[in-house]
Design an enzyme around this catalytic site. Structure first.
Site, PDB file in Angstrom:
ATOM      1  N   HIS A  70     -15.814   4.916 -22.347  1.00 11.37           N
ATOM      2  CA  HIS A  70     -16.864   5.812 -22.838  1.00 11.37           C
ATOM      3  C   HIS A  70     -17.642   5.115 -23.952  1.00 11.37           C
ATOM      4  CE1 HIS A  70     -17.820  10.164 -24.420  1.00 11.37           C
ATOM      5  NE2 HIS A  70     -18.896   9.523 -24.016  1.00 11.37           N
ATOM      6  N   HIS A  76     -14.930   3.361 -26.587  1.00 10.87           N
ATOM      7  CA  HIS A  76     -13.497   3.650 -26.558  1.00 10.87           C
ATOM      8  C   HIS A  76     -13.089   3.965 -25.119  1.00 10.87           C
ATOM      9  CE1 HIS A  76     -15.296   7.682 -26.831  1.00 10.87           C
ATOM     10  NE2 HIS A  76     -14.205   8.110 -26.227  1.00 10.87           N
ATOM     11  N   ASP A  78     -10.716   6.732 -22.811  1.00  8.72           N
ATOM     12  CA  ASP A  78     -10.056   8.040 -22.835  1.00  8.72           C
ATOM     13  C   ASP A  78      -8.942   8.060 -21.788  1.00  8.72           C
ATOM     14  OD1 ASP A  78     -11.650   9.594 -24.771  1.00  8.72           O
ATOM     15  OD2 ASP A  78     -13.290   9.243 -23.356  1.00  8.72           O
ATOM     16  N   LYS A 264      -4.469  -9.319   8.134  1.00  9.74           N
ATOM     17  CA  LYS A 264      -4.503  -8.246   9.127  1.00  9.74           C
ATOM     18  C   LYS A 264      -3.705  -7.079   8.558  1.00  9.74           C
ATOM     19  CE  LYS A 264      -3.927  -7.255  14.011  1.00  9.74           C
ATOM     20  NZ  LYS A 264      -3.513  -5.862  13.778  1.00  9.74           N
ATOM     21  N   ASP A 266      -1.999  -3.388   8.105  1.00 15.07           N
ATOM     22  CA  ASP A 266      -1.242  -2.478   8.966  1.00 15.07           C
ATOM     23  C   ASP A 266      -1.718  -1.061   8.696  1.00 15.07           C
ATOM     24  OD1 ASP A 266       0.549  -1.644  10.811  1.00 15.07           O
ATOM     25  OD2 ASP A 266       2.327  -1.899   9.578  1.00 15.07           O
ATOM     26  N   GLU A 414       1.111  -7.913   8.637  1.00 16.20           N
ATOM     27  CA  GLU A 414       1.071  -7.925  10.095  1.00 16.20           C
ATOM     28  C   GLU A 414       0.601  -9.259  10.670  1.00 16.20           C
ATOM     29  OE1 GLU A 414      -0.400  -4.860  13.605  1.00 16.20           O
ATOM     30  OE2 GLU A 414      -1.172  -4.653  11.576  1.00 16.20           O
TER      31      GLU A 414
END
Length: 566
Positions: A70, A76, A78, A264, A266, A414
């Site tokens: 922010h 700061h 939050d 690849k 899954d 995979e």
């Protein structure tokens, strides 16, 4: 105050996700009752004067946390934790740290509504907290002590599962001021020593920094200029008419400077689109490879896509749910995908968050990017979606496919996908995209079953078939890999679609043990190879693929690419 010894045990390792591998009945979770008050929050803000949410009923996501950067009077961060149906909030001037030696001041502020966890925007001058705000991190918080007692007695202990912050943290109240606390990282596997600066300044939703948001940076115009220079066609891509580009199967990994190599994943293939129309409310659509709409299943992805600062996008990617080791878990994804009730889907968006790994950009604004080379589309995509967050860029490795394959084969991924760097995006199975699986698997139409023998429930084996061009041809049968529950559940589904004669070519010899069904279910099967008779050798059932159609059950095995000597 409760004894924290057991709760804090396990230092030296990152905490495991509580839901990993275990089904969760989200509808059975107790409904949260609001124990906080939004009166202080609302008294500081005027409806219509600020884009901030004011809170409503039914917005329920137990265990949510957010960190928002922010840029107000002073920059700061939050920190907000869902406790009792509201977001308990602390302003952290220097931001969180993953270094256990850092004790960061955290000043407790007013409770915020649950919807605030997704807020990203500019609060206008003249309003409380005027300035730009981004969602710097977002995810799940697991309280390790009773939070109500902790708030009263001045100590909270919790695990964060975010895109930037992971591991155990504590908030401890100091004696210096009524609202002053210290935010401290506990020494576990998530303690990397990184600060907010090292963890990245971008939003996990929009990909913008708080400075970019504050000055109104126009990323769309920047990318439009690049597209003009690349000669992208001025043609709006209709996601409803996109035919997905698919990979063929390669037997062995390879390396080549003309190819890019990706993981690849899954998961489920998903085509995602964002359309703001004439600058209005964003319309998001998520569609599985089968064309079935999945938008309502993934509200977390809808929120992230809505935050992207563009008017029209069409993205190709894979949706996954990650386990506690940050690896795609298909069982967790299946659990998540079954939840279509809006309340359950919202709760699951925290407990089992989805990630959309985007690997291609097909449409941007009024431009069709599909004729562009893949390497150009990927460079543009890198600047469209964040590197970390619910919707993120799927990175790649140029040239070194064998190296990437060796890295992934031992960690449960995979396989890899090889893509020609200069290839345009064309629908259908292409020799320019090749998949190399760590284990050979394929998708097959279930065309029948054999009756069980002995005490085995359900069925003996499933009859399978695959498409050879337009013809559905018998591919053999699979009888291993099933649990007793699967045997019974699949049999019950098959018996609703029984037919008298086989619906495919080259059926096995007639037998009283065979039962034939209308091809409706798709089974993923692991196997070693095809025999000389074009039947599967050593098949093992992996799972049903509810995201795919019978039309997807094609023979995708092809010879490895011929790499020319340079």
């Amino acid at each position: 105050m409760p004894d924290a010894t057991d709760a804090e045990r396990g230092e030296g390792r990152a905490p495991s996700r509580a839901t990993a591998g275990a089904p969760v009945d989200f509808s059975a979770l107790p409904r949260k009752t609001k124990r906080g008050s939004l009166e202080a929050y609302r008294s500081k803000r005027s409806p219509g004067a600020t884009p901030e949410p004011f809170g409503g009923e039914g917005f329920e996501r137990p265990g949510l946390f957010v960190v928002q950067q922010h840029d107000a009077t002073r920059m700061h961060w939050d920190l907000r934790l869902e406790i009792g149906g509201v977001m308990k909030s602390w302003a952290v001037p220097k931001g969180p740290s993953l270094d256990p030696e850092d004790k960061r001041l955290a000043v407790m502020t007013e409770d915020h509504p649950m919807e605030y966890a997704d807020f990203e925007g500019v609060i206008p001058e003249g309003n409380y907290g005027a300035g730009a705000m981004i969602v710097w991190d977002h995810g799940r918080c697991v309280q390790r002590l009773d939070p109500d007692e902790g708030l009263a007695e001045g100590k909270l202990l919790f695990d964060l599962y975010g895109y930037k912050l992971r591991g155990r943290f504590t908030l401890v109240k100091t004696s210096r001021g009524e609202n002053e606390w210290l935010l401290i990282k506990k020494p576990d596997g998530g303690a990397t020593g990184e600060t907010v600066e090292e963890l990245g300044p971008e939003s996990v939703f929009s990909g913008l920094t708080v400075e970019e948001l504050g000055r109104g940076a126009d990323r769309e115009a920047e990318i439009e200029t690049r597209l003009q220079a690349l000669g992208a066609k001025r043609r709006r891509v209709d996601p409803g008419r996109v035919k997905l580009m698919l990979a063929r199967l390669a037997d062995t990994p390879f390396s080549d400077p003309d190819w890019l190599f990706e993981l690849k994943y899954d998961g489920y293939r998903v085509l995602a689109s964002l359309d703001r129309g004439d600058g209005g409310r964003p319309v998001i659509r998520l569609a599985y490879r089968s064309g079935r709409d999945a938008t309502a299943v993934y509200p977390d992805l809808v929120r992230a896509l809505s935050a992207l600062p563009f008017s029209h996008l069409v993205l190709d990617g894979e949706v996954v749910v990650l386990d506690e080791e940050a690896r795609p878990s298909f069982s967790l994804l299946q659990q998540r995908a079954r939840l279509t009730n809006p309340r359950d889907a919202e709760r699951a968006s925290v407990a089992l968050p989805a990630v959309l790994f985007c690997f291609d950009l097909l449409g941007f604004g009024d431009r069709d990017l599909r004729p562009l080379p893949l390497v150009e589309r990927k460079e543009l995509l890198r600047d469209v979606v964040p590197r970390a967050g619910p919707v993120r860029f799927a990175d790649h490795l140029p040239e070194r496919g064998e190296e990437l394959y060796e890295q992934v084969r031992g960690v449960g991924v995979e396989g890899i996908v090889a893509k020609r760097a200069d290839s345009p995006y064309r629908g259908g199975r292409s020799p320019h995209w090749l998949k190399v699986r760590a284990e050979r698997t394929g998708d097959f139409a279930v065309v029948g079953y054999t009756l069980p023998q002995g005490a085995r429930p359900g069925f003996g084996a499933l009859h399978l078939a695959a498409l050879h061009g337009p013809r559905l041809v018998y591919a053999g049968r699979v009888g291993s890999g099933f649990s007793e529950k699967q045997l019974e559940e699949i049999r019950a589904r098959l018996d609703t679609s029984r037919v008298a004669e086989p619906r495919f070519d080259d059926p096995p010899p007639r037998s009283s043990a065979h039962r034939w069904v209308e091809p409706q279910l798709v089974a993923e099967v692991k196997y070693t190879e095809y025999t000389a008779d074009d039947l599967l050798r050593h098949p093992v059932f992996v799972r049903l693929r509810t995201d795919k159609r019978i039309e997807d059950c094609t023979r995708d095995d092809v010879p490895p690419p011929q790499i020319e000597e340079s």
